[in-house]
Design a protein around this motif. Structure first.
Motif, mmCIF file in Angstrom:
data_model
loop_
_atom_site.group_PDB
_atom_site.id
_atom_site.type_symbol
_atom_site.label_atom_id
_atom_site.label_comp_id
_atom_site.label_asym_id
_atom_site.label_seq_id
_atom_site.Cartn_x
_atom_site.Cartn_y
_atom_site.Cartn_z
ATOM 1 N N ALA A 169 10.468 13.298 2.401
ATOM 2 C CA ALA A 169 10.404 12.246 3.425
ATOM 3 C C ALA A 169 11.446 12.448 4.509
ATOM 4 N N PHE A 170 12.362 13.364 4.307
ATOM 5 C CA PHE A 170 13.360 13.611 5.349
ATOM 6 C C PHE A 170 12.749 14.400 6.499
ATOM 7 N N ASP A 171 11.908 15.377 6.183
ATOM 8 C CA ASP A 171 11.358 16.260 7.219
ATOM 9 C C ASP A 171 9.888 16.053 7.533
ATOM 10 N N TYR A 172 9.135 15.362 6.661
ATOM 11 C CA TYR A 172 7.679 15.340 6.837
ATOM 12 C C TYR A 172 7.082 13.941 6.879
ATOM 13 N N LEU A 173 7.891 12.955 7.243
ATOM 14 C CA LEU A 173 7.389 11.581 7.310
ATOM 15 C C LEU A 173 6.218 11.437 8.263
ATOM 16 N N ASP A 174 6.324 12.050 9.441
ATOM 17 C CA ASP A 174 5.280 11.873 10.444
ATOM 18 C C ASP A 174 3.940 12.396 9.948
ATOM 19 N N ARG A 175 3.955 13.522 9.244
ATOM 20 C CA ARG A 175 2.699 14.095 8.751
ATOM 21 C C ARG A 175 2.137 13.296 7.577
ATOM 22 N N PHE A 176 3.030 12.812 6.739
ATOM 23 C CA PHE A 176 2.596 12.003 5.602
ATOM 24 C C PHE A 176 1.910 10.724 6.076
ATOM 25 N N LEU A 177 2.471 10.124 7.117
ATOM 26 C CA LEU A 177 1.932 8.847 7.604
ATOM 27 C C LEU A 177 0.587 8.997 8.303
ATOM 28 N N LEU A 178 0.163 10.226 8.565
ATOM 29 C CA LEU A 178 -1.185 10.445 9.105
ATOM 30 C C LEU A 178 -2.257 10.006 8.113
ATOM 31 N N PHE A 179 -1.861 9.881 6.848
ATOM 32 C CA PHE A 179 -2.819 9.514 5.799
ATOM 33 C C PHE A 179 -2.685 8.033 5.432
ATOM 34 N N ALA A 180 -2.356 7.211 6.426
ATOM 35 C CA ALA A 180 -2.079 5.788 6.173
ATOM 36 C C ALA A 180 -3.244 5.076 5.490
ATOM 37 N N GLU A 181 -4.459 5.367 5.898
ATOM 38 C CA GLU A 181 -5.618 4.685 5.313
ATOM 39 C C GLU A 181 -5.791 5.072 3.847
ATOM 40 N N ASP A 182 -5.614 6.358 3.541
ATOM 41 C CA ASP A 182 -5.689 6.795 2.147
ATOM 42 C C ASP A 182 -4.574 6.169 1.325
ATOM 43 N N LEU A 183 -3.382 6.070 1.922
ATOM 44 C CA LEU A 183 -2.241 5.495 1.216
ATOM 45 C C LEU A 183 -2.429 4.002 0.970
ATOM 46 N N LYS A 184 -3.123 3.339 1.877
ATOM 47 C CA LYS A 184 -3.428 1.924 1.679
ATOM 48 C C LYS A 184 -4.225 1.737 0.398
ATOM 49 N N ASN A 185 -5.239 2.563 0.217
ATOM 50 C CA ASN A 185 -6.063 2.471 -0.990
ATOM 51 C C ASN A 185 -5.271 2.869 -2.231
ATOM 52 N N PHE A 186 -4.422 3.852 -2.063
ATOM 53 C CA PHE A 186 -3.576 4.333 -3.157
ATOM 54 C C PHE A 186 -2.688 3.200 -3.671
ATOM 55 N N ILE A 187 -2.038 2.512 -2.752
ATOM 56 C CA ILE A 187 -1.154 1.403 -3.132
ATOM 57 C C ILE A 187 -1.964 0.240 -3.701
ATOM 58 N N ALA A 188 -3.133 0.014 -3.147
ATOM 59 C CA ALA A 188 -3.992 -1.073 -3.640
ATOM 60 C C ALA A 188 -4.382 -0.861 -5.099
ATOM 61 N N GLU A 189 -4.396 0.391 -5.524
ATOM 62 C CA GLU A 189 -4.714 0.710 -6.924
ATOM 63 C C GLU A 189 -3.483 0.606 -7.817
ATOM 64 N N GLY A 190 -2.351 0.166 -7.240
ATOM 65 C CA GLY A 190 -1.138 -0.017 -8.023
ATOM 66 C C GLY A 190 -0.312 1.241 -8.188
ATOM 67 N N LYS A 191 -0.578 2.254 -7.370
ATOM 68 C CA LYS A 191 0.111 3.532 -7.517
ATOM 69 C C LYS A 191 1.362 3.582 -6.638
ATOM 70 N N VAL A 192 2.093 4.690 -6.742
ATOM 71 C CA VAL A 192 3.479 4.721 -6.240
ATOM 72 C C VAL A 192 3.706 5.889 -5.291
ATOM 73 N N ILE A 193 4.405 5.602 -4.178
ATOM 74 C CA ILE A 193 4.905 6.643 -3.277
ATOM 75 C C ILE A 193 6.370 6.887 -3.614
ATOM 76 N N ALA A 194 6.718 8.139 -3.864
ATOM 77 C CA ALA A 194 8.115 8.497 -4.136
ATOM 78 C C ALA A 194 8.662 9.212 -2.902
ATOM 79 N N TRP A 195 9.522 8.520 -2.178
ATOM 80 C CA TRP A 195 10.027 8.984 -0.884
ATOM 81 C C TRP A 195 11.240 9.899 -1.108
ATOM 82 N N GLY A 196 11.062 11.177 -0.848
ATOM 83 C CA GLY A 196 12.144 12.151 -1.029
ATOM 84 C C GLY A 196 13.046 12.201 0.192
#
Length: 351
Positions: free
Chosen positions: A246-273
């Protein structure tokens, strides 16, 4: 799933040769989700060696698997007989070829020994080289990645799956949730010329097979990629935790915001490095408030893009270093751990 609540945990590797020192630091700075320490200063704990014992035709010095070597066919037959004995014959993993021995991973056993007196933990973390990284790192005698050879790929995937399952069973004896991270640095090359001809379906099949074995032991499955990759692919693989730099690639990771929304909705976890362990010169001079600010604004951005509540994202977050610390100068290890603990504590105060 666990309630992550922006708690800190580690990737696993430490510099130096003192297992107990590393173990003490783990419990000091990440007591809520301790992991076991890997020390790559010892060659047998190298990423491509540590979990490869038992592979037919494997030469650990050359990192080669040779299907033309004497006895390979007999070794392969014995491998599959052992696999089927576990899968269908009821043979305990603890009595099988797939045991991770103390001589191969001393830190794993040290974690269990040290854990008995710890009261603050509510989960425990293990790690293993992921199937894609292992099968692309190990070569045939011709220099071709074993992943491109379907029979060799299958053997490697099954080896990783069974050893990950063994770890899950071993750590489950501690009486709390177990998270097993698949370390997959090679996935940062997926889609590039480095892996021409590798399909999404092949990677999904590899990850899913390993994940299934962990989940059958009631473990949670994370993946660690210390660069950019196709995060929607990993979300599709049914993993529980996504860990990224998450230090160097936040911008690219956030391109998947819609997928991450569903991921979190399923109760899953983002581990921010977020702690930059891959950049010792940056790590030496950065302060926790800078890391908090960087991460805070990115979580706000994800909340906006995905139409999620900021605190809901925090509840489904872990905080980690960007990668393992095995290559860090030893004098920076406590700096990294201190930053990790302080960053996590500041974010948890927002819950």
């Amino acid at each position: 799933m666990i309630k992550a609540n922006a708690l800190p945990t580690l990737i696993g590797s430490f510099p130096g040769s003192d297992y107990q020192k590393a173990m003490d630091l783990i419990f000091k700075y990440t007591p809520e989700i301790p992991c076991w320490p890997q020390l790559p200063a010892f060659p047998h704990e190298g990423m491509l060696i540590q979990f490869s014992h038992g592979l037919p035709g494997f030469d650990p010095e050359k990192l080669v698997i040779d299907p033309t070597s004497p006895g390979f066919e007999e070794e392969m037959l014995a491998f599959y007989e052992e696999y089927m004995a576990v899968k269908e014959g009821g043979k305990p993993l603890s009595e099988s070829l797939f045991v991770i021995k103390e001589t191969e991973a001393k830190g794993l056993y040290l974690l269990k020994e040290n854990f008995k007196s710890k009261e603050n933990a509510f989960a425990v973390k293990g790690q293993i080289t992921g199937p894609f990284t292992l099968a692309t790192g190990i070569k045939t005698p011709e220099g071709k990645a074993a992943f491109y050879d379907p029979p060799l790929r299958d053997i490697i995937i099954k080896m990783v799956a069974m050893k990950a399952a063994y770890q899950a069973e071993f750590l489950k004896e501690l009486g709390m949730p177990v998270i097993i991270f698949l370390d997959e640095p090679a996935l940062s090359g997926f889609g590039s010329s480095a892996f021409v001809g590798v399909s999404r379906e092949e990677i999904l099949a590899a990850l899913s097979e390993v994940a299934l074995e962990i989940k059958e032991r009631e473990g949670l499955v994370g993946v660690h990629v210390c660069a950019n990759t196709e995060w929607d692919l990993l979300i599709e693989a049914g993993l529980d935790v996504l860990n990224f730099d998450a230090f160097d690639y936040l911008d690219r990771f956030l391109l998947f915001a819609e997928d991450l929304k569903n991921f979190i909705a399923e109760g899953k976890v983002i581990a921010w490095g977020i702690v930059p362990t891959l950049k010792p010169e940056v790590l030496a001079n950065i302060e926790a408030d800078e890391l908090v600010g960087k991460l805070d604004s990115s979580i706000e951005e994800l909340a906006q893009k995905a139409q999620l509540d900021y605190q809901e994202i925090l509840r489904h977050s872990l905080i980690t270093p960007s990668c393992g610390m095995g290559t860090l100068p030893e004098n920076l290890v406590e700096k990294a751990l201190s930053l990790l603990k302080e960053t996590s504590a500041t974010l948890r105060a927002k819950l």
